[in-house]
Design a protein around this motif. Structure first.
Motif, PDB file in Angstrom:
ATOM      1  N   GLU A 160       0.860  -1.171   0.000  1.00 22.96           N
ATOM      2  CA  GLU A 160       0.000   0.000   0.000  1.00 22.96           C
ATOM      3  C   GLU A 160       0.896   1.220   0.000  1.00 22.96           C
ATOM      4  O   GLU A 160       1.808   1.352   0.821  1.00 22.96           O
ATOM      5  N   VAL A 161       0.662   2.077  -0.952  1.00 22.05           N
ATOM      6  CA  VAL A 161       1.463   3.283  -1.070  1.00 22.05           C
ATOM      7  C   VAL A 161       0.540   4.478  -0.877  1.00 22.05           C
ATOM      8  O   VAL A 161      -0.498   4.572  -1.538  1.00 22.05           O
ATOM      9  N   GLN A 162       0.928   5.339   0.015  1.00 23.14           N
ATOM     10  CA  GLN A 162       0.145   6.540   0.246  1.00 23.14           C
ATOM     11  C   GLN A 162       0.956   7.736  -0.231  1.00 23.14           C
ATOM     12  O   GLN A 162       2.091   7.932   0.191  1.00 23.14           O
ATOM     13  N   VAL A 163       0.361   8.455  -1.117  1.00 20.83           N
ATOM     14  CA  VAL A 163       1.027   9.630  -1.654  1.00 20.83           C
ATOM     15  C   VAL A 163       0.085  10.811  -1.466  1.00 20.83           C
ATOM     16  O   VAL A 163      -1.088  10.748  -1.845  1.00 20.83           O
ATOM     17  N   SER A 164       0.603  11.845  -0.891  1.00 21.14           N
ATOM     18  CA  SER A 164      -0.250  13.021  -0.700  1.00 21.14           C
ATOM     19  C   SER A 164      -0.264  13.847  -1.978  1.00 21.14           C
ATOM     20  O   SER A 164       0.656  13.794  -2.791  1.00 21.14           O
ATOM     21  N   ASN A 165      -1.301  14.599  -2.154  1.00 18.40           N
ATOM     22  CA  ASN A 165      -1.450  15.445  -3.327  1.00 18.40           C
ATOM     23  C   ASN A 165      -0.324  16.472  -3.398  1.00 18.40           C
ATOM     24  O   ASN A 165       0.139  16.826  -4.473  1.00 18.40           O
ATOM     25  N   LYS A 166       0.132  16.928  -2.254  1.00 16.87           N
ATOM     26  CA  LYS A 166       1.210  17.930  -2.191  1.00 16.87           C
ATOM     27  C   LYS A 166       2.482  17.378  -2.821  1.00 16.87           C
ATOM     28  O   LYS A 166       3.140  18.043  -3.618  1.00 16.87           O
ATOM     29  N   HIS A 167       2.836  16.117  -2.489  1.00 16.51           N
ATOM     30  CA  HIS A 167       4.048  15.517  -3.031  1.00 16.51           C
ATOM     31  C   HIS A 167       3.929  15.260  -4.537  1.00 16.51           C
ATOM     32  O   HIS A 167       4.889  15.389  -5.270  1.00 16.51           O
TER      33      HIS A 167
END
Length: 181
Positions: A160-167
């Motif tokens: 599971e990879v969580q990427v924020s919109n900011k990054h």
């Protein structure tokens, strides 16, 4: 290193272009390797100092034949029999393989106390004998089929990879800046 490249390409070519079994390919490469080593390690014992380049050539050929056995023989065989555990098996076998490297110089020192040709011939004969013994053992017992204990259900890898919109926005901006340069 040339022996490694040539042997690897040859083994793969034979494997893809013929119906020869993988086990047969591994056996042929290792038996050829051990036999070549046995032959070319014996020759220096019969050469005098006038033939120093011949001795060097024989020892280089031993190294080339060793590469043939490593690349076409026993190292890929580890992957053949247990791909999931090949790193562990290779680590253990490589660790055990260092023992002769520790014992051999001590044994050679004991055998060659005076450094005569006869003493060195004995060392070369022992080496050739060990190499031929390995060829016979491998020829009889080697197999490239997947080992039953190495089989198992393939566990799918889930991550599971969580990427924020900011990054994501920062990454895109960096890519765009790089492309504009």
């Amino acid at each position: 290193m040339a022996g490694v490249a040539v042997a690897g390409v040859c083994a793969d070519s034979i494997r893809t272009r013929t119906k020869v079994s993988v086990t047969t390919i591994r056996k042929v490469f290792l038996i050829a390797s051990c036999t070549g080593i046995a032959v070319f390690i014996l020759v220096p014992g019969y050469l005098t100092c006038e033939y120093k380049y011949g001795v060097i050539a024989c020892l280089c050929l031993c190294t080339i034949f060793e590469a043939i056995g490593v690349t076409g023989g026993f190292v890929p065989n580890i992957i053949d029999i247990a791909p999931r555990y090949s790193s562990i098996i290779f680590g253990i076998s490589n660790t055990l393989a260092t023992i002769p490297g520790i014992v051999a110089p001590i044994a050679v020192g004991e055998i060659t106390k005076t450094g005569t040709n006869e003493e060195w011939r004995l060392v070369f004969f022992i080496t050739a004998g060990i190499s031929l013994f390995a060829a016979v053992l491998y020829g009889i017992f080697a197999d490239s089929e997947l080992a039953p204990w190495a089989q198992g259900k393939e566990d799918p890898i889930e991550m599971e990879v969580q990427v924020s919109n900011k990054h994501v926005q920062q990454g895109l901006a960096t890519v765009n800046e790089s492309c504009e340069l």
